[in-house]
Write a protein that holds these residues in place. Sequence first.
Motif, PDB file in Angstrom:
ATOM      1  N   ARG A 110       0.820  -1.213   0.000  1.00 53.00           N
ATOM      2  CA  ARG A 110       0.000   0.000   0.000  1.00 53.00           C
ATOM      3  C   ARG A 110       0.857   1.267   0.000  1.00 53.00           C
ATOM      4  N   ASN A 111       1.344   1.674   1.135  1.00 50.52           N
ATOM      5  CA  ASN A 111       2.097   2.925   1.249  1.00 50.52           C
ATOM      6  C   ASN A 111       3.589   2.643   1.390  1.00 50.52           C
ATOM      7  N   ILE A 112       4.392   3.426   0.670  1.00 50.94           N
ATOM      8  CA  ILE A 112       5.850   3.331   0.791  1.00 50.94           C
ATOM      9  C   ILE A 112       6.379   4.726   1.112  1.00 50.94           C
ATOM     10  N   ARG A 113       6.944   4.867   2.289  1.00 49.43           N
ATOM     11  CA  ARG A 113       7.540   6.146   2.689  1.00 49.43           C
ATOM     12  C   ARG A 113       9.055   5.982   2.722  1.00 49.43           C
ATOM     13  N   ILE A 114       9.736   6.799   1.942  1.00 49.26           N
ATOM     14  CA  ILE A 114      11.186   6.675   1.797  1.00 49.26           C
ATOM     15  C   ILE A 114      11.856   7.942   2.301  1.00 49.26           C
ATOM     16  N   HIS A 115      12.903   7.764   3.095  1.00 51.38           N
ATOM     17  CA  HIS A 115      13.673   8.889   3.631  1.00 51.38           C
ATOM     18  C   HIS A 115      15.128   8.717   3.199  1.00 51.38           C
TER      19      HIS A 115
END
Length: 384
Positions: free
Chosen positions: A363-368
């Motif tokens: 679903r959601n991919i948060r990349i830092h």
Amino acid sequence: MKVVKLTGILIVLLVITTGCWNMKELQNISYVTAIGFDYHDGKYVVYLQLLDFSSVAKLEGQQKSKEAPVWVGKGSGASFTEAANHLYETSQQRVFWGHVSTLVFSERILKQNKFQDVMDLLNRYREIRYLVWVFSTKEQIEDIFNTTSFFNESPMMSILHSPEEPYRQRSIISPIRLYQFVMTLKEDSRMSYLPALRIEKNQWEVSRKTQPLLEYAGITVFWNNRYHGNLGLDDLQGLPWMHKKTVRVPLSLERGKSLAAVLVMEKPKARIKPSVQDLRVYFDVELTIKAGINELHQEMSEKELIDLAERKIEEQIRHTYRKGFERKVDVYNLGESLFRRYPTVWHRIEDENHFVLHEDSLRNIRIHVQLTSTGRYKLKASQA
């Protein structure tokens, strides 16, 4: 008189205990360094790679003038033991298995699920350790074993026997040891794999002659303790970002159909959070990665560069997920995180193949991305 008797006893003891009666000279033993397994026409085919260990060690500063010799033997039989005995018929010396460092399985033996018989035998045979490297290949195994390394070095210096150092420099496919393969093979909630090898014949030359060398072709996938096909390198673009052992990965960034920058990404750390809604599982991923600039071809700010990198990484992660889902393979082992946290829920939603994913599960991919080095490039100031 007592002294004479004692002296006589000591002489007899010295005579009968001196020396090692069963000692074997090192040069009189053939050392197996790699074993290949194939299955053809109803018979097991075993390949052995033998090396002269004097070609492995060298003095400091010594240059080798000729290619290290490699001996490859081939035996066949109704079982692995019969195939090995077939090789013994022409072996000129005793064969020692305690120095095996690599196993290679052909695609034929994997497709027919005959590798299970080999695994059972390896489990019983005490000389072969569980720390050996394991690979698969579509190539002829004798060609794999006869492919040498740079500068007339021993094949022990190739990725067949020493895959860790190349992986630390370019972490695309993590090498696998036998115990890791066995440990994951029978788990219902995760994928198991073998790195697949092939021979590249045109990339390197030595003295104007092409030099074949080994490279990775992708991975051979196992699901439910059985062969489940292959995924190529292009299919695995997102795998390094989700693998906990990844050390270093190059990342090329494009903007406006031209190369904008080349980054070196290091030590990604992924956190996977599963959730279930109406018996459909979803996964949210949070990824932290360190980055350094190797090349900068377009003027841009740090924020623009980071945004470009984060979008590219997300595209690659989703691309690999789709390629795996098309083959009903959980490439990132997302289902395992659900199984570890909510085993009862996992059992409720699994299908007959222990597969829990659907097309939109990722679903959601948060990349830092954390830019730790600019490589002395001067980035454009960010606009307020």
